[in-house]
Design an enzyme around this catalytic site. Sequence first.
Site, PDB file in Angstrom:
ATOM      1  N   ASP A  39      -0.823 -18.406   6.945  1.00 49.06           N
ATOM      2  CA  ASP A  39       0.087 -17.693   6.062  1.00 49.06           C
ATOM      3  C   ASP A  39      -0.467 -17.756   4.646  1.00 49.06           C
ATOM      4  OD1 ASP A  39       3.177 -16.672   6.520  1.00 49.06           O
ATOM      5  OD2 ASP A  39       2.731 -17.126   4.433  1.00 49.06           O
ATOM      6  N   ASP A  81      -6.590 -14.722   3.945  1.00 48.49           N
ATOM      7  CA  ASP A  81      -6.047 -13.374   4.105  1.00 48.49           C
ATOM      8  C   ASP A  81      -6.691 -12.737   5.328  1.00 48.49           C
ATOM      9  OD1 ASP A  81      -5.217 -10.759   3.967  1.00 48.49           O
ATOM     10  OD2 ASP A  81      -5.844 -10.427   1.899  1.00 48.49           O
ATOM     11  N   ASN A 108       0.852 -11.422  13.749  1.00 46.04           N
ATOM     12  CA  ASN A 108       2.251 -11.306  13.342  1.00 46.04           C
ATOM     13  C   ASN A 108       2.431 -10.935  11.870  1.00 46.04           C
ATOM     14  OD1 ASN A 108       5.299 -12.148  13.526  1.00 46.04           O
ATOM     15  ND2 ASN A 108       4.448 -13.464  11.911  1.00 46.04           N
ATOM     16  N   TYR A 179       4.914   2.102   7.325  1.00 49.44           N
ATOM     17  CA  TYR A 179       5.114   1.034   8.306  1.00 49.44           C
ATOM     18  C   TYR A 179       5.084   1.582   9.730  1.00 49.44           C
ATOM     19  CZ  TYR A 179       7.699  -2.765  10.676  1.00 49.44           C
ATOM     20  OH  TYR A 179       8.099  -3.768  11.526  1.00 49.44           O
ATOM     21  N   LYS A 183       2.395   0.520  12.572  1.00 44.69           N
ATOM     22  CA  LYS A 183       2.831  -0.097  13.816  1.00 44.69           C
ATOM     23  C   LYS A 183       2.496   0.760  15.031  1.00 44.69           C
ATOM     24  CE  LYS A 183       4.554  -4.038  12.527  1.00 44.69           C
ATOM     25  NZ  LYS A 183       3.777  -5.270  12.849  1.00 44.69           N
ATOM     26  N   THR A 213      14.798 -11.225   9.514  1.00 39.81           N
ATOM     27  CA  THR A 213      13.757 -11.898   8.749  1.00 39.81           C
ATOM     28  C   THR A 213      13.796 -11.390   7.315  1.00 39.81           C
ATOM     29  OG1 THR A 213      12.038 -10.234   9.130  1.00 39.81           O
ATOM     30  CG2 THR A 213      12.313 -11.931  10.834  1.00 39.81           C
TER      31      THR A 213
END
Length: 309
Positions: A39, A81, A108, A179, A183, A213
Amino acid sequence: MTAELCAGRVVAITGAGRGIGREHALAFAAAGARVVVNDLGVVGQSQMFDAPAALNEPGTPEEVVERIRQAGGEAVAHTGDVATWSGAASLVRTALDAFGGLDVLVNNAGILRDRMLVSMTEAEWDAVVRVHLKGHFAPLRHAAAYWRQQAKSGRPVAARVVNTTSGAGLLGSVGQGNYAVAKAGVAALTLVAAAELGRYGVTVNAIAPAARTRMTEQAMPELVARPERGFDTYHPGNVSPLVVWLGSTESAGVTGRIFEVEGGRVSLADGWRHGPAVDVGRRWRPSELGPVIGALLGKAAPPEPVYGQ
């Protein structure tokens, strides 16, 4: 979930400092895996998502690693990254250096820059496509190179890749053109990678989760707890059992599939297929096509509605 399901397997998870990724890391560790927690986030501020301070709950890869270790598991942090070539390569190297191998890659990491198409900026488009699409491809590419080398050296490979698409990528979503496109690209990448990597002992699947989230609390405020169901339907931890199973050796033979998961519900997404057809045996004249297209549409199932339409 038993500790034996992923005992000894080495799992790298991107975007695992918070949210769904953190739940994946904890669940894999509980199932016996050794985990690389990736992360970019820092305490109190996410480098991956612009959100109000209230939504940026503290969470770093180091904190997740500490939780795993306190529970008796094994984990290391990675702060590179993964949407860069070098960062993705270092993720794989971290797994090899820390644990001597890599068995599972869970892609993810993600961000949102929601905007209607007529208002979206170039930077907003590029940022989302970069993190989601290149952030899936680059780790997959480096992991696949390692697994191919292992297979060519005669070592047995039972590797797993679990990508993260979304309902927006499968059906579209108003106000999320960047997005949705990214995806959808992840879904296509999943199909291609499954076809290409099967010869090396690698399966590749994707999930399309619905969970609460930092990314969804503003975009999808309807994802609230539903006490009448007896549990928090949209808790991000509900997604992880399927991901852990897909990362285990039990999932051998399941590849090139996309699963939707929401609360206690798991479904198999049924994607693009060849539909009704008419072949005239020559080049069409434009004036002929009106009734032909009308007939084809009459034989086909209507498309699912775009989210937010």
